[in-house]
Write a protein that holds these residues in place. Sequence first.
Motif, PDB file in Angstrom:
ATOM      1  N   UNK A 163       0.855  -1.176   0.000  1.00 25.23           N
ATOM      2  CA  UNK A 163       0.000   0.000   0.000  1.00 25.23           C
ATOM      3  C   UNK A 163       0.901   1.240   0.000  1.00 25.23           C
ATOM      4  N   UNK A 164       0.442   2.291  -0.698  1.00 22.90           N
ATOM      5  CA  UNK A 164       1.191   3.547  -0.776  1.00 22.90           C
ATOM      6  C   UNK A 164       0.295   4.688  -0.317  1.00 22.90           C
ATOM      7  N   UNK A 165       0.879   5.611   0.448  1.00 19.72           N
ATOM      8  CA  UNK A 165       0.135   6.785   0.891  1.00 19.72           C
ATOM      9  C   UNK A 165       0.768   8.032   0.315  1.00 19.72           C
ATOM     10  N   UNK A 166      -0.020   8.779  -0.453  1.00 24.06           N
ATOM     11  CA  UNK A 166       0.355  10.115  -0.906  1.00 24.06           C
ATOM     12  C   UNK A 166      -0.579  11.079  -0.178  1.00 24.06           C
ATOM     13  N   UNK A 167      -1.817  11.138  -0.651  1.00 18.30           N
ATOM     14  CA  UNK A 167      -2.851  11.895   0.058  1.00 18.30           C
ATOM     15  C   UNK A 167      -3.899  10.949   0.632  1.00 18.30           C
ATOM     16  N   UNK A 168      -3.832   9.678   0.219  1.00 20.15           N
ATOM     17  CA  UNK A 168      -4.705   8.618   0.726  1.00 20.15           C
ATOM     18  C   UNK A 168      -3.999   7.289   0.462  1.00 20.15           C
ATOM     19  N   UNK A 169      -4.408   6.246   1.174  1.00 26.78           N
ATOM     20  CA  UNK A 169      -3.834   4.919   0.964  1.00 26.78           C
ATOM     21  C   UNK A 169      -4.428   4.279  -0.283  1.00 26.78           C
ATOM     22  N   UNK A 170      -3.580   3.641  -1.096  1.00 27.66           N
ATOM     23  CA  UNK A 170      -4.055   2.856  -2.238  1.00 27.66           C
ATOM     24  C   UNK A 170      -3.072   1.707  -2.475  1.00 27.66           C
ATOM     25  N   UNK A 171      -3.605   0.613  -2.985  1.00 27.13           N
ATOM     26  CA  UNK A 171      -2.801  -0.579  -3.265  1.00 27.13           C
ATOM     27  C   UNK A 171      -2.068  -0.392  -4.573  1.00 27.13           C
ATOM     28  N   UNK A 172      -0.756  -0.695  -4.571  1.00 33.10           N
ATOM     29  CA  UNK A 172       0.027  -0.536  -5.799  1.00 33.10           C
ATOM     30  C   UNK A 172       0.573  -1.854  -6.335  1.00 33.10           C
ATOM     31  N   UNK A 173       0.557  -2.910  -5.504  1.00 35.74           N
ATOM     32  CA  UNK A 173       1.066  -4.209  -5.958  1.00 35.74           C
ATOM     33  C   UNK A 173       0.488  -5.303  -5.074  1.00 35.74           C
ATOM     34  N   UNK A 174       0.414  -6.523  -5.622  1.00 40.58           N
ATOM     35  CA  UNK A 174      -0.059  -7.665  -4.852  1.00 40.58           C
ATOM     36  C   UNK A 174       0.417  -8.954  -5.507  1.00 40.58           C
ATOM     37  N   UNK A 175       0.312 -10.042  -4.768  1.00 45.09           N
ATOM     38  CA  UNK A 175       0.669 -11.334  -5.327  1.00 45.09           C
ATOM     39  C   UNK A 175       0.312 -12.453  -4.373  1.00 45.09           C
ATOM     40  N   UNK A 176       0.483 -13.670  -4.853  1.00 43.86           N
ATOM     41  CA  UNK A 176       0.203 -14.884  -4.091  1.00 43.86           C
ATOM     42  C   UNK A 176       1.473 -15.710  -4.043  1.00 43.86           C
ATOM     43  N   UNK A 177       1.769 -16.270  -2.857  1.00 45.85           N
ATOM     44  CA  UNK A 177       2.984 -17.070  -2.681  1.00 45.85           C
ATOM     45  C   UNK A 177       2.664 -18.331  -1.883  1.00 45.85           C
ATOM     46  N   UNK A 178       3.679 -19.187  -1.724  1.00 45.40           N
ATOM     47  CA  UNK A 178       3.493 -20.470  -1.040  1.00 45.40           C
ATOM     48  C   UNK A 178       3.598 -20.380   0.480  1.00 45.40           C
ATOM     49  N   UNK A 179       4.142 -19.278   1.003  1.00 45.28           N
ATOM     50  CA  UNK A 179       4.302 -19.120   2.452  1.00 45.28           C
ATOM     51  C   UNK A 179       4.363 -17.637   2.801  1.00 45.28           C
ATOM     52  N   UNK A 180       4.146 -17.292   4.060  1.00 43.47           N
ATOM     53  CA  UNK A 180       4.296 -15.892   4.468  1.00 43.47           C
ATOM     54  C   UNK A 180       5.722 -15.365   4.226  1.00 43.47           C
ATOM     55  N   UNK A 181       6.717 -16.218   4.412  1.00 43.85           N
ATOM     56  CA  UNK A 181       8.099 -15.813   4.168  1.00 43.85           C
ATOM     57  C   UNK A 181       8.309 -15.441   2.702  1.00 43.85           C
ATOM     58  N   UNK A 182       7.745 -16.254   1.802  1.00 42.99           N
ATOM     59  CA  UNK A 182       7.847 -15.949   0.373  1.00 42.99           C
ATOM     60  C   UNK A 182       7.102 -14.660   0.030  1.00 42.99           C
ATOM     61  N   UNK A 183       6.005 -14.407   0.735  1.00 36.62           N
ATOM     62  CA  UNK A 183       5.267 -13.146   0.542  1.00 36.62           C
ATOM     63  C   UNK A 183       6.153 -11.953   0.874  1.00 36.62           C
ATOM     64  N   UNK A 184       6.829 -12.028   2.016  1.00 35.85           N
ATOM     65  CA  UNK A 184       7.691 -10.926   2.416  1.00 35.85           C
ATOM     66  C   UNK A 184       8.809 -10.720   1.409  1.00 35.85           C
ATOM     67  N   UNK A 185       9.424 -11.794   0.952  1.00 34.71           N
ATOM     68  CA  UNK A 185      10.490 -11.691  -0.054  1.00 34.71           C
ATOM     69  C   UNK A 185       9.976 -11.053  -1.337  1.00 34.71           C
ATOM     70  N   UNK A 186       8.819 -11.478  -1.804  1.00 30.38           N
ATOM     71  CA  UNK A 186       8.256 -10.938  -3.039  1.00 30.38           C
ATOM     72  C   UNK A 186       7.895  -9.470  -2.882  1.00 30.38           C
TER      73      UNK A 186
END
Length: 61
Positions: free
Chosen positions: A28-51
């Motif tokens: 999520x990115x905040x300029x004047x409001x929060x908005x999602x700029x990227x997302x994805x699906x991974x095999x584990x929470x650790x892989x999510x953090x890396x991605x």
Amino acid sequence: MKSEYTVKISLTEHEHDNLQNPYYWCIMKFDTAWHQIAFGWETSPQECLCAALDYYNHICA
């Protein structure tokens, strides 16, 4: 004003959304409001953090 970023990572499997990669991440990115700029699906929470960090370091930083 400098932009602010945050990472959201699902720590619970969402097999009903993605059987092969059941963990979700987004940036999520905040300029004047929060908005999602990227997302994805991974095999584990650790892989999510890396991605998410890989995306941030290559695109946002």
